[in-house]
Design an enzyme around this catalytic site. Structure first.
Site, PDB file in Angstrom:
ATOM      1  CE  LYS A  99      -2.193  -1.195   3.793  1.00 31.52           C
ATOM      2  NZ  LYS A  99      -1.792  -2.742   3.993  1.00 31.52           N
ATOM      3  CB  THR A 100       3.398   2.466   2.544  1.00 26.58           C
ATOM      4  OG1 THR A 100       2.369   2.319   3.365  1.00 26.58           O
ATOM      5  CG2 THR A 100       4.364   3.715   2.556  1.00 26.58           C
ATOM      6  CD  GLU A 143      -0.385   2.995   3.608  1.00 28.43           C
ATOM      7  OE1 GLU A 143      -0.235   1.972   4.581  1.00 28.43           O
ATOM      8  OE2 GLU A 143       0.566   4.051   3.343  1.00 28.43           O
TER       9      GLU A 143
END
Length: 444
Positions: A99-100, A143
């Protein structure tokens, strides 16, 4: 929380907040105009019109109870994030892993394309200090964390799902509940909007069936957007991008790991949807150096490369080890700090197998600060180290205290080695201490 606080400050809001200990994050927010406090106290909420709390804060926290007693609305981090996304054209990146990095790639790509987005990440990235940035355009990139169902408060116009795996089982209990949460998230996307899905993940593709929104699938083997003709470089990859059987061109990455090719494909899909020319997308990805604590270079001394990575799940550990072995081909020393007793217990068998590819493994105690967890009987870092040593990697040792690890590494590491610290706790401090020790000539 700090990334949201930074965005709200840049929007002109009055922001105050507290944490249990001093930190550079608090200092930075204070420099931007926030009122910050160390320790939790009823007086800290005085004058607030709304109180935003993280999932780690228990409901009996004195600031929460004081806010409720004084009629101050209390909302979660996920709820305020959902409101920010709803106020703009929202792009949300979710998935168990990646995600990041993916949201960072997308955010940086948009900045360099001149789109001036608002960005809210889980960690810092280039152009995004503190993981937060307020932009003047109508686009926001966030995110979207699946932990504790947080992402269900977010309804984006473009949703990216990088993968689905078992994690946060203390909350979800089983795989079916995780799948249902992702399905609910995707089913909330309107018909006109877009879901960008990793087509090589069977669990993601289960979600794809029956979606009413538009879909764009990406992957190595399956999908509309594909990576072909992969070439391994010294610290990354080059690959050909193909959309609907039409070659768009080659992309070079300087971040290791085949998982980062998938992250790049998802970012390319978002960029194309936003109308960013492929050449600008390619140029941005070619310069991308990663987000903080994602295979972050801490230092290189005496030909020893020291990196830090946020890998805290077995699949992430395997991917990081594989990436470093494929692109560097050097002896690899892995230092791992487990995080959460529940995660260690529920994924124990997978953790035991995850370190097989490392040359030396150092395990330390389980980190649980800020999680609200208490120790579980029989769940220890030492027990994990013993199981790894017995079942998958005999070159495994246990060092109980993190402040002893740098000293231990001086007797293990050789010239030309790679040392990587892994975990979601404070293990990155060990990487920095070890680099400093090397620079000081390994002095006692």
């Amino acid at each position: 929380m700090s990334s949201i606080a930074k965005v709200l400050l840049e929007m002109g809001c009055s922001v105050s907040g507290s944490d249990i200990s001093p930190s550079l994050r608090l200092e930075y927010l204070h420099s931007l105009g926030a009122s910050v406090y160390v320790g939790h106290d009823p007086s800290n909420v005085a004058g607030a019109s709304i109180a935003v709390v993280s999932a780690a804060i228990p409901p009996d926290n004195v600031e929460i109870t004081t806010a409720i007693q004084n009629g101050i609305p209390v909302v979660t981090r996920a709820e305020i994030l959902g409101k920010l996304v709803a106020s703009k054209f929202g792009i949300a990146v979710t998935g168990t892993h990646g995600k990041t990095t993916t949201s960072s790639m997308i955010g940086v790509m948009m900045i360099e394309a001149g789109l001036d987005p608002t960005i809210i990440l889980g960690e810092e990235a280039e152009h995004v200090p503190m993981g937060g940035r307020y932009g003047q355009s109508e686009v926001i990139v966030v995110e979207a964390d699946e932990a504790y169902g947080s992402f269900l408060k977010i309804k984006p116009r473009i949703a990216v799902v990088t993968n689905i795996d078992d994690d946060h089982l203390d909350y979800y209990k089983n795989s079916d509940s995780i799948n249902k949460a992702f399905a609910t998230f995707l089913q909330g996307i309107d018909d006109r909007d877009l879901a960008i899905l990793f087509a090589d993940d069977p669990r993601v593709m289960q979600m794809e069936k029956g979606l009413r929104c538009r879909k764009l699938l990406f992957g190595f083997e399956n999908g509309d957007l594909l990576a072909h003709n992969l070439v391994v470089r010294s610290r990354g990859y080059e690959f050909q991008v193909i959309l609907d059987k039409t070659p768009l061109g080659n992309v070079e990455l300087v971040v290791p790991g085949r998982h980062n090719i998938c992250n790049a494909l998802a970012s390319i899909a978002v960029g194309l949807e936003l109308g960013i020319p492929f050449q600008k997308i390619k140029a941005s990805l070619g310069k991308f150096r990663g987000a903080r604590r994602r295979l972050e270079l801490i230092g290189e001394v005496q030909n020893i490369l020291v990196l830090d990575d946020y890998a805290h799940h077995p699949l992430e550990i395997e991917a990081t080890i594989s990436a470093l072995k494929e692109t560097h081909k050097r002896r690899l020393v892995v230092v791992f700090q487990p995080q959460r007793f529940t995660r260690t217990q529920l994924l124990f068998d997978r953790f035991v197998k995850a370190f097989a590819g490392a040359d030396i493994v150092v395990i330390t105690d389980i980190y649980h600060r800020g999680t609200g967890e208490e120790p579980l009987p029989g769940v220890t870092g030492e027990g994990l180290a013993e199981a790894i040593k017995k079942n998958s990697n005999p070159r495994t040792i246990f060092v109980k205290n993190t402040d002893e690890i740098a000293r231990t590494l001086t007797g293990l590491v050789k010239s030309d080695d790679i040392v990587v610290t892994m975990g979601a706790g404070n293990i990155d401090s060990v990487a920095r201490e070890f680099v400093q020790r090397m620079r000081d000539g390994w002095k006692e």
